[in-house]
Design an enzyme around this catalytic site. Sequence first.
Site, mmCIF file in Angstrom:
data_model
loop_
_atom_site.group_PDB
_atom_site.id
_atom_site.type_symbol
_atom_site.label_atom_id
_atom_site.label_comp_id
_atom_site.label_asym_id
_atom_site.label_seq_id
_atom_site.Cartn_x
_atom_site.Cartn_y
_atom_site.Cartn_z
ATOM 1 N N HIS A 290 -23.871 3.734 20.721
ATOM 2 C CA HIS A 290 -22.663 3.016 20.293
ATOM 3 C C HIS A 290 -21.817 2.628 21.511
ATOM 4 O O HIS A 290 -21.372 1.477 21.628
ATOM 5 C CB HIS A 290 -21.812 3.904 19.378
ATOM 6 C CG HIS A 290 -22.355 4.063 17.997
ATOM 7 N ND1 HIS A 290 -22.755 3.004 17.216
ATOM 8 C CD2 HIS A 290 -22.542 5.183 17.240
ATOM 9 C CE1 HIS A 290 -23.172 3.448 16.039
ATOM 10 N NE2 HIS A 290 -23.056 4.776 16.039
ATOM 11 N N THR B 58 3.978 2.802 2.847
ATOM 12 C CA THR B 58 4.494 1.753 3.735
ATOM 13 C C THR B 58 6.022 1.704 3.775
ATOM 14 O O THR B 58 6.587 0.934 4.550
ATOM 15 C CB THR B 58 3.949 0.377 3.315
ATOM 16 O OG1 THR B 58 4.146 0.203 1.906
ATOM 17 C CG2 THR B 58 2.477 0.264 3.635
ATOM 18 N N LYS C 157 8.260 1.663 0.765
ATOM 19 C CA LYS C 157 8.935 0.977 -0.342
ATOM 20 C C LYS C 157 10.115 1.801 -0.870
ATOM 21 O O LYS C 157 11.221 1.280 -1.044
ATOM 22 C CB LYS C 157 7.925 0.700 -1.467
ATOM 23 C CG LYS C 157 6.759 -0.176 -1.047
ATOM 24 C CD LYS C 157 5.838 -0.478 -2.207
ATOM 25 C CE LYS C 157 5.099 0.753 -2.692
ATOM 26 N NZ LYS C 157 4.186 1.312 -1.676
ATOM 27 N N PRO D 114 0.825 -1.213 0.000
ATOM 28 C CA PRO D 114 0.000 0.000 0.000
ATOM 29 C C PRO D 114 0.855 1.258 0.000
ATOM 30 O O PRO D 114 2.037 1.216 0.355
ATOM 31 C CB PRO D 114 -0.807 -0.122 1.311
ATOM 32 C CG PRO D 114 -0.721 -1.559 1.700
ATOM 33 C CD PRO D 114 0.597 -2.055 1.185
ATOM 34 N N HIS E 268 -27.322 9.028 19.992
ATOM 35 C CA HIS E 268 -26.781 8.142 18.960
ATOM 36 C C HIS E 268 -25.399 7.624 19.381
ATOM 37 O O HIS E 268 -25.148 6.412 19.358
ATOM 38 C CB HIS E 268 -26.682 8.909 17.632
ATOM 39 C CG HIS E 268 -26.196 8.081 16.488
ATOM 40 N ND1 HIS E 268 -27.021 7.598 15.508
ATOM 41 C CD2 HIS E 268 -24.946 7.639 16.159
ATOM 42 C CE1 HIS E 268 -26.319 6.907 14.631
ATOM 43 N NE2 HIS E 268 -25.046 6.924 15.009
ATOM 44 N N GLU E 269 -24.512 8.536 19.779
ATOM 45 C CA GLU E 269 -23.164 8.133 20.174
ATOM 46 C C GLU E 269 -23.170 7.364 21.493
ATOM 47 O O GLU E 269 -22.373 6.443 21.683
ATOM 48 C CB GLU E 269 -22.266 9.368 20.291
ATOM 49 C CG GLU E 269 -22.086 10.149 19.001
ATOM 50 C CD GLU E 269 -21.503 9.306 17.884
ATOM 51 O OE1 GLU E 269 -20.792 8.318 18.176
ATOM 52 O OE2 GLU E 269 -21.756 9.617 16.713
#
Length: 657
Positions: free
Chosen positions: A461, A238, A240, A235, A457-458
């Site tokens: 969760h 990373t 490279k 990806p 809502h939170e």
Amino acid sequence: MANNNKKSPLNKNIKAPKFNFYWIYGIIFVLILGYQFLNSGNLSTKKLSENEFRTILKDNDISKIEIVNKDIADIYIKAKSLDKEKFKKDKNSFYNSSMPLYSYDFGDLQNFEKGLNTARTADNLDFDTRNVEKTNFLDQIFVYLPFIFLIGLWIYFMRRMSGGAGGGGGQIFSIGKSKAKLFDKDQEVKTSFKDVAGLEGAKEEVQEIVDFLKNPGKYTSLGGKIPKGALLVGPPGTGKTLLAKAVAGEAHVPFFSLSGSDFVEMFVGVGASRVRDLFKQAQQKAPSIIFIDEIDAVGRSRGKNNMTGGNDERENTLNQLLTEMDGFGTDSNVIVIAATNRADILDKALLRAGRFDRQIYVDLPDLRERKAIFKVHIKPLKMHKDVDLDFLAQQTPGFSGADIANLCNEAALIAARKAKKAVHHQDFLDAVDRIVGGLEKKNKIISPKEKKTIAYHEAGHATASWMLEHAAPLVKVTIVPRGQSLGAAWYLPEERQIVQSEQMLDEMCATLAGRASEQLMFNKISTGALNDLEKVTKQARAMVAVYGLNKKVGNLTYYDSSGQSDYTFTKPYSEKTAQIIDEEISKIIETQYLRALDILSKNKDKLTILAELLLEKEVIFKKDLETIFGKRPFEADELPKEVPVKDEKTDETANNS
């Protein structure tokens, strides 16, 4: 005494001036000006009008008329007439009797000659007349001037495209030369493997390549051959390219670095010529390394686009690259290292053994590797002693090395913005929130009713994730708008290599608990769960159609790992199977939604306390949940440490729809 010895020490730093093509442009410009000047008449010649010419002719002051190129008449005045008053003002110090004093544009030659003969007979004039042909060098230059200008313009653009500057003409024909940047003993790369944190497996692979270049006899003595190429795949961000730089720094051999796009040019044959020149230079400096970054720019599979055909310049460049890589001898000691994040689109001929013998996958760092990367990037920072690298590594799942470098820099900027003398742990946490969630928007206009909906809502969760065994434990919940979300919850999920059905179902249940909380508390649902619904739909579809975790569909997968299939218009299953898949996806989601409703109903009083606390503080943490809910029923004495962060967002776009 002057030193005339060119080889003396006094003259050793004096370089001969380079030929400058801009001199050509200047000469052309001067020629144009000279042509215009001379055509407008020189200093000693005056153009006569028709009346002036007839007056001079009638007074018999003309000694000679030269008809030049049948176009214009040069008028010579008699020596005895030059003393007349009317001619004195037209003479100058440069004039002599061998030069024409006047010129006359007569128009039609036949009528002009006829008029002269008539005047000579009628007035008994004694001037001479003759026709002359004169060739002007500037006239000849002017004929070819457009071609000279076009050639000069072509030279200018060729120099620009080949990297030429204002001076010197040696680079005009360098367009087919390689653009690779050479790093050797005169320009040594200082990056080493110590600067590359993590990537242990990848480093081990490339270290062997470096060892071969340093000690080739160690391998060839056993009959081994040099690996011709290594392809770094992974990806973006990373490491490279960083790994390739470390190879250059460790190997201490000539290192040619360039991008795949450096081969691509608008002129036919240039790319192939640059490939040939690159490999020729590398062989001359062997043992050496060629590094091609983003090789997919030139190595894309051939024949995918029927519009270009076989004469496509990119394909010609790829063909030359294939030929050069396959043409290496075993004793040339030249290795090609390439990097890409699109290995799926590379040509199969490029990936075969003998060209790229090794494919090294550079994956996203795990928890331990992220900590090592943090240690590298915090070296230039002034750190406070409260910074906890273990916790920061836990909070950054899915972060690449480039992301972590950006995070450290962002933390330093936040600390500087707050006029701190060192970077604190909270600055890193703020940087994580800034990168993952976006910029805080505390002054965003939200009505009290909307704010209450977001809070519940939170809180939904947070409550469900606290009560579910396989759901990720909560770190922080906020209802402060950030980025495109109106609220968010951050978790510390375990880093798993495989995921079981129970774990996926618990995560889906916690994700749906936001909408379930709205349903339970207000008996209404909003568009704020768009992000949640998108996530659980993808998870449910993956369970049924990808991982084979659904009993009704069975142990089947419709996933294509090659990425070559396009299921937009055609599906790899029948309409009946498609209907079963849709039914099972809906069944899984609805089951988990009802499960979330049940959990929240049993903890409704605690859910309300949590939501009201969230409305009051806007941000709450894990310790607040422990105060309200107590210890998680299935939690060990200590939470696992190998856990980072992800977030659930309340979608702003949907709320505004």
